[in-house]
Write a protein that holds these residues in place. Structure first.
Motif, PDB file in Angstrom:
ATOM      1  N   GLU A 131     -12.872 -25.894 -53.985  1.00  0.00           N
ATOM      2  CA  GLU A 131     -13.397 -26.032 -52.550  1.00  0.00           C
ATOM      3  C   GLU A 131     -14.496 -25.276 -52.681  1.00  0.00           C
ATOM      4  N   LYS A 132     -15.689 -25.667 -52.007  1.00  0.00           N
ATOM      5  CA  LYS A 132     -16.400 -24.802 -51.056  1.00  0.00           C
ATOM      6  C   LYS A 132     -16.167 -24.618 -50.054  1.00  0.00           C
ATOM      7  N   LEU A 133     -16.348 -23.285 -49.097  1.00  0.00           N
ATOM      8  CA  LEU A 133     -15.709 -22.962 -47.904  1.00  0.00           C
ATOM      9  C   LEU A 133     -16.511 -21.884 -47.311  1.00  0.00           C
ATOM     10  N   LEU A 134     -16.729 -21.529 -46.223  1.00  0.00           N
ATOM     11  CA  LEU A 134     -17.169 -20.826 -45.114  1.00  0.00           C
ATOM     12  C   LEU A 134     -16.090 -20.190 -44.878  1.00  0.00           C
ATOM     13  N   VAL A 135     -16.413 -18.780 -44.819  1.00  0.00           N
ATOM     14  CA  VAL A 135     -15.037 -17.707 -44.214  1.00  0.00           C
ATOM     15  C   VAL A 135     -15.239 -16.560 -43.648  1.00  0.00           C
ATOM     16  N   GLN A 136     -14.993 -16.617 -42.967  1.00  0.00           N
ATOM     17  CA  GLN A 136     -15.271 -15.423 -41.846  1.00  0.00           C
ATOM     18  C   GLN A 136     -14.481 -13.595 -42.240  1.00  0.00           C
ATOM     19  N   VAL A 137     -14.763 -12.504 -42.691  1.00  0.00           N
ATOM     20  CA  VAL A 137     -14.615 -11.405 -42.925  1.00  0.00           C
ATOM     21  C   VAL A 137     -13.979 -10.654 -41.967  1.00  0.00           C
ATOM     22  N   ASP A 138     -12.865 -10.665 -42.126  1.00  0.00           N
ATOM     23  CA  ASP A 138     -11.734 -10.592 -41.148  1.00  0.00           C
ATOM     24  C   ASP A 138     -12.071  -8.836 -40.387  1.00  0.00           C
ATOM     25  N   LYS A 139     -11.320  -7.987 -42.138  1.00  0.00           N
ATOM     26  CA  LYS A 139     -11.134  -6.696 -42.949  1.00  0.00           C
ATOM     27  C   LYS A 139     -11.934  -6.279 -43.763  1.00  0.00           C
TER      28      LYS A 139
END
Length: 152
Positions: A131-139
């Protein structure tokens, strides 16, 4: 005598306790049964706890961390690459969004272009493999090998 109040020993899951409470209230007259809204709330709490446990297990069992120092070194190298990319595009201060793909293993994702892996927070249920996703780098901490991301 516990008067029928003994359920599975021990009650391992929150939802078992809810089911036991409902049964006791209806069958034995121990208090009022939960309303539909209270049951739905309990279900959401249980699902959130299950997902959190799954995410913790995933991070502890991540292939990058369990298969020895070679994979750990690749993860650290990938994290350095990702950190360089983030720094060149505005830095971690902007909580950069990056493309990722799910491994299908307990909400683990691979960051495209860098190859770093991380467990994805904020996921309801389990991500499907590929599954292709857009993620946010939190740390991100390449020296320690830490990467925390959340679903956008």
């Amino acid at each position: 005598d516990r008067g029928g109040r003994l359920g599975t020993a021990p009650l391992r899951r929150y939802i078992d306790g809810v089911a036991q409470r409902q049964a006791l209230s209806v069958l034995c007259g121990y208090g009022e049964p939960l309303t539909l809204e209270e049951c739905l709330k309990a279900s959401k709490v249980a699902a959130r706890a299950r997902d959190n446990i799954t995410n913790v297990r995933s991070s502890k069992q991540s292939p990058t961390m369990r298969n020895g120092s070679g994979n750990r070194q690749r993860q650290v190298s990938a994290l350095h690459e990702l950190a360089r990319h983030l720094a060149s595009t505005g830095g971690i201060q902007n909580r950069r969004r990056v493309k990722a793909v799910s491994t299908g293993h307990n909400n683990e994702v691979v960051i495209l272009g860098a190859g770093a892996t991380a467990r994805c927070k904020g996921v309801r249920g389990t991500l499907k493999s590929g599954e292709k996703l857009l993620v946010q780098v939190d740390k991100i901490d390449p020296e320690v090998g830490v990467l925390d991301v959340s679903l956008v």
